[in-house]
Every structure is written in C-alpha cells, then in structure tokens.
Design an enzyme around this catalytic site. Structure first.
Site, PDB file in Angstrom:
ATOM      1  N   TYR A 190      45.134  68.878  11.106  1.00  0.00           N
ATOM      2  CA  TYR A 190      45.229  70.081  12.116  1.00  0.00           C
ATOM      3  C   TYR A 190      45.547  69.538  13.189  1.00  0.00           C
ATOM      4  O   TYR A 190      45.371  70.170  14.080  1.00  0.00           O
ATOM      5  CB  TYR A 190      43.567  70.485  12.171  1.00  0.00           C
ATOM      6  CG  TYR A 190      43.098  71.705  11.393  1.00  0.00           C
ATOM      7  CD1 TYR A 190      43.490  73.037  11.587  1.00  0.00           C
ATOM      8  CD2 TYR A 190      42.442  71.674  10.390  1.00  0.00           C
ATOM      9  CE1 TYR A 190      43.282  73.869  11.033  1.00  0.00           C
ATOM     10  CE2 TYR A 190      41.953  72.576   9.563  1.00  0.00           C
ATOM     11  CZ  TYR A 190      42.160  73.710   9.994  1.00  0.00           C
ATOM     12  OH  TYR A 190      42.004  75.072   8.943  1.00  0.00           O
ATOM     13  N   HIS A 216      50.024  71.021  17.432  1.00  0.00           N
ATOM     14  CA  HIS A 216      50.569  71.351  18.957  1.00  0.00           C
ATOM     15  C   HIS A 216      51.750  72.160  18.775  1.00  0.00           C
ATOM     16  O   HIS A 216      51.899  72.944  19.828  1.00  0.00           O
ATOM     17  CB  HIS A 216      50.752  69.836  19.643  1.00  0.00           C
ATOM     18  CG  HIS A 216      49.176  69.397  19.954  1.00  0.00           C
ATOM     19  ND1 HIS A 216      48.977  68.233  19.271  1.00  0.00           N
ATOM     20  CD2 HIS A 216      48.295  69.834  20.624  1.00  0.00           C
ATOM     21  CE1 HIS A 216      47.698  67.884  19.869  1.00  0.00           C
ATOM     22  NE2 HIS A 216      47.227  68.740  20.713  1.00  0.00           N
TER      23      HIS A 216
END
Length: 619
Positions: free
Chosen positions: A389, A392
């Site tokens: 996860y 960015h």
C-alpha cells in the site's frame, strides 16, 4: 498453516492453526488455477474463467499465506478492560472484543501478522540491507521526470487511500535510537550528510535476542472501524465527540480536528489537504446518520446514537472501498465483478436487495452478512499488506483549484502548499464544494517508476526535518523483513522475473534497473519491481500487489463480526442497514455538497473523472 514457535523458540512451518486440509478435488482446483494463471494469466481470460481462477488463487492464498505472530513470546501486553454487555452490539474504542474468544485480536497495540512464512522475514544485516542505497534507488528510479496520469480515475482515489490507511495501520513515527545512516554520492544535493532515517519502533512486547523473526506493533486497530474518525482509545473518542445527540465535533473550515493525543494533526507527518477533506466529509456523514436515527428513536441517549452511527458509518466506508474505490483503481472487468462479489456475491446487488442472502456460501451471496471466519489464523493486518500500500505516486505535484459552479480558476498550488498547516489555509480560503470538485476533475498519478512526487522526495516534516519519502519507503520495506521482489513473488505463488527484460516491458527501465542493482535481479526491491512490471488492463498498480489484495481484501470482511454475523438489523437497526446498502460515495458527497451535482451527473462511480462545469481544461 501459521508459523508458531516451538518450545525451543524456533518457528515451525504449520498450516492454519485449526483448519483441516481441504478435500483432494479442492486442492486440485487450486493447483489448476495456479497453473492456468502461470501459463495464461487470469487477466487474459474471459470474465467467467478469470473469476474462477481468482477464486482458486484466493483459496490457495488463504491456506498458504496467513501466518500468526502472536504465538511468539510476549510480555507487557496492553491491558484490556473487562467485557461489557454493550460489547455485543457496539465496537469498542480500542478494537477489543470483536472476537469474544480472543478479545485482544485486532486491538490497537497488537502485532502485525504475515503473508509469508515468518522464518523468511529476518531483515538483511548490514551492509546488505542498505544495498543498493535507498537514496540512489529513489533518485535513479523513482524521481518524477514528467507527471504520468492515471486517466481512468480522479484524485479522490489518492485522498481516499490515505484516509483508509489512517484507519488500518501505523508503525508510529520511528525512533532516533541507533538510526539508519545512508551515505550519499558526491553529486547528491541532499543538505545533510549522511542521510539519517529513524528506525521503526521495536515491538515492546518482545524480549530482545530471542532468536525469532522480528515483529512490529500496529498502533491503530486492525479492524475496518473508521478509527481515523473515532480514535483508537476511549480517551481519544471522548475528545472527538460533541456529547450531544451522538454527534462528532464539526470543525469550522480552517480549524483542526484533534488527533488521538488531542494534538493538531498537522504536526504529524502525512497530514495534507486531501486527508482533511475526507475527515470532514465523514464527520458530516456521521452526524447526518445521527439525525436520521434520532428521528426514529427519539428516546435514545447520546451514547446509543453515537455507537449506532459509528457502526453504520464504518460499514458504509468499508462498502465504498470494496465496491467503488478498488474497482475504480483496478478496473479490469474481472476484478470489478470479483470485488462486488465480495460484498453481494455472484447473485448480485439487485437480487440480494430483492431476496436477501440466497445461500450461506460467500461466493453465491457475499461475505457481508455471512459467517465469521478467520481461516484458522487469528486476524491481523500484515506487514506485506502495509508494503504493497505504499502508493505515493498517486499524488500530484501541481494542483489547480477551480469553482464547481463554472470552472473558474481559483488558485494554482504545489503539493507543498497542501501539506501540513497549509491545508488549513486552503480550507479557510475555498469551500469544500470547490475543493472536492477540483480533486474530482483532476487525474492522480499512475503507480509506476519515475512518477514519485518531487515534493515527497524533499519533504519537510512538521519538526523541520527533511526526508526523502521514496528512500524511506524502500528502506522500511527492507527493515520490516518483507522479501525483495522475486522472493516475494515466489512466496505468493508467482513466477519470479528471469531477468530485467522480463521484469518490465520498458527496455530503458530494464537497463536502469540492471545498472542500479548491478545485474542481480534477485536484489530488486519489492516496491521497485511492482512499479516496473506490466499492469493488467485497467490497473493503476501492479498485479503483484493485487495478490495481497486477493487475500486481504476479503479477510478484512471475513474476520469482522460486525461485517459478517452481526451485520444485521438487530445490531445496526433496519435504518442503519438501509443507510449502508442504499448509499455510495456519490450520494455521500451530494448529500453534503449538492452543488457538485452538475459535475457528477455523468459518473456512476465517484472515483472516476468528473465532468468540467465550464470550458474544458487540461487536467
């Protein structure tokens, strides 16, 4: 089976703790699914066949890739309160008592689990762990040369995922005791030499030197309980509530919502405008739910209204993520159908609304409202889940704010203008209607190499220290013992890359990767490999990351009794279940910001690009 420590303190490879081996034909089906995936690929098959392959892969991952870390020796475990009668129908503030047989399961301050055998999670030692230099990986492979948009979605996907992560997991801000030091090349413009990075906080429930793989603590609850709105402790929850009509405190635009410690969240790294917008939206939604409940239950106390509204709001957030956000960012027809089936089953939304659950089988009628199942391994989010996860690149460097009424330009800004305390300036200057419109009509970045936000590679924390978050992302994944790319793929039953040319479809990238990793494909970092590989049609991120989602997206639902056996009118109220089932991200936005309707009139999923209300502009 999960890794459990033997009496001698060595972890042994076992299956799930109490789940029997499946029948021969089910094991054969799993192996057939794996074979077809290797030979053809689930994404290249017609949708019915692709769904069948994904179902077999999920069963295999459930059997082979859930590992418990709570069996390792523990000391100084966090104190838990005695069970209350209300724990049957209310989520606890700290995540305890979701499972009555194991009340600590998933609580704030409990350990992350694993999706790879714990014996394979010992971090590399120096100097290997710093090789190649995380800073050089960031500079050479992550730096955004030119913004690459993800054109099938809008920038609300970036705000949403950080909003979710604030609910799911946190390793804390790190410790400067024995920090990591990264030596810099002569041409590196970084202002301080060497680069210093805090270490991840060690697990306080472990005795040092026990010889077992390291474990780390999740400071948030592991449950899908909207703790980013309600806090991870009773004290935090009390600070966030208005104590009137069950409602949360509504901050004026430009004002702060206190964090778990009662502090301004702008002083915590990672706070920015997008996160603040989502927090405000779902505070408004919580309070709207309270108003609806009070109309039908006028005798209910503040506490009763708050607890039911929290249940409803958290379930709605889980539903939006399952059937809207995730299908938007991995919009392959097969994955869209698979993710909706997690909630509704193959019987589909319309038939479930009409007839309810037709079967106890989750494939037919969905996970939600069915039986709770931990698959033999105590529930926890995993370190591998946190690793995949790290997205960015979704965040833009350059932003344009426009009026929702006529698309008039209001302001141009960089991400630095959106971060930290600057977020409050924008909240005070522009209406939430205009801010949501601006995000809804702007593309996020594609999760790929050479698309990392420039400002995050020179990010100034609230304490004034500069960090390269790209380098930190690389180092953190190594530090917590998540294997590098090829080994990660092997342990997730995927073929490893034979060479750099087979890793990525871009020949220039293959040459860059080979140079940075000195020709050794086995040294490629997990995040780098995921950013470089071919993506299935409609995917904004990698198929390797998707393997963790296949497993964990359903597990977060399966293990939570408030989304399985206690997802009922007796617990939620009939009004509450209707609220969850009849609302979407679009209806939430339009309830609170009706002037968004013209921009959203052409979308069926609020995370896909909205229509400009004026002269079309390049987004």
């Amino acid at each position: 089976m999960a890794k459990q420590p033997t009496p001698q303190g060595k972890p042994q490879t076992t299956g799930s703790t109490d789940r029997p081996e499946p029948a021969f034909f089910l094991r054969a089906y799993e192996q057939l699914a794996l074979l077809v995936d290797h030979k053809i690929g689930w994404d290249r098959l017609p949708r019915p066949l692709g769904l069948a392959i994904l179902y077999g892969l999920r069963n295999l991952l459930r059997r082979k890739n859930l590992f418990d870390t709570t069996g390792f020796p523990a000391t100084n475990l966090p104190r838990i309160e005695p069970r209350r009668a209300n724990d049957t129908t209310e989520r606890s503030a700290d995540g305890t008592y979701n499972d009555f047989a194991n009340p600590r399961m998933g609580m704030a301050g409990s350990r992350f689990g694993r999706n790879v055998p714990p014996g394979r999670t010992f971090p590399e030692i120096r100097p290997q762990i710093l090789s190649p230099s995380p800073r050089e990986v960031s500079r050479a492979l992550l730096t955004r040369d030119e913004f690459v948009p993800a054109t099938t979605v809008n920038s609300l996907v970036a705000t949403w995922i950080q909003f979710m992560i604030r609910d799911w997991f946190s390793h804390g801000q790190g410790t400067m005791e024995d920090p990591w030091t990264i030596e810099l090349l002569e041409d590196d413009p970084w202002p301080v030499r060497p680069m210093v990075v805090p270490r991840t906080i060690p697990d306080p429930t472990r005795q040092p030197g026990d010889g077992l793989p390291p474990t780390f603590i999740n400071q948030d609850t592991h449950w899908w309980d909207a703790s980013q709105l309600y806090g991870d402790s009773l004290e935090a929850q009390r600070r966030l509530r208005s104590h009137d009509g069950g409602k949360l405190r509504e901050p004026l635009n430009g004002a702060a919502i206190p964090d778990d410690q009662g502090q301004d969240p702008a002083n915590t790294p990672g706070f920015w405008l997008g996160l603040a917008m989502m927090q405000r939206l779902f505070i408004l939604e919580h309070n709207a739910i309270c108003d609806r409940l009070r109309d039908d239950y006028p005798r209910w106390t503040d506490e009763q209204l708050f607890q039911r509204a929290r249940l409803i709001n958290a379930a709605l957030i889980a539903k939006i993520h399952t059937v809207e956000w995730t299908p938007a960012v991995i919009s392959h027809p097969t994955t869209v159908a698979a993710l909706r089936a997690n909630w509704y089953g193959l019987q589909g939304e319309r038939l479930r609304r009409l007839l309810g659950r037709l079967s106890g089988n989750e494939v037919i009628s969905g996970i939600v409202g069915g039986r709770t199942d931990h698959f033999g391994v105590p529930y926890a989010l995993t370190e591998e889940f946190t690793a995949v996860y790290r997205m960015h690149p979704l965040i833009r460097d350059d932003w344009t704010f426009r009026s929702a009424g006529d698309d008039t330009l209001l302001q141009e800004a960089t991400f630095r203008d959106l971060a930290g305390p600057h977020a409050y300036e924008l909240l005070a200057k522009h209406s939430l209607t205009d801010l949501f419109y601006s995000f809804g009509t702007a593309h996020p970045g594609l999760v790929t190499l050479h698309n990392y936000p420039r400002f995050l590679q020179e990010f100034e924390r609230p304490d004034g220290k500069r960090v390269d978050l790209g380098a930190v992302d690389i180092l953190r994944i190594r530090e917590i013992g998540v294997p590098r790319y090829n080994e990660f793929r092997r342990l997730l039953h995927l073929k490893p890359a034979k060479d750099f040319e087979s890793l990525t479809p871009d020949p220039a990238w293959a040459r860059e990767l080979s140079r940075i990793y000195e020709g050794d494909i086995e040294r490629v970092d997990l995040m780098v490999g995921m950013f470089a590989e071919r993506r299935p049609e409609g995917f904004a991120f990698s198929d390797t990351a998707f393997r963790i989602f296949i497993l964990m997206a359903s597990r977060r639902l399966n293990s939570d009794r408030f989304l399985t056996k206690d997802y009922s009118p007796q617990v939620y109220t009939p009004i509450g279940l209707d609220w969850v089932e009849n609302n979407t991200m679009a209806s939430v936005l339009l309830r609170h910001f009706p002037d968004l309707r013209p921009a959203m009139s052409s979308v069926t999923n609020a995370f896909t690009p909205w229509q400009s209300t004026g002269v079309c502009a390049d987004r």
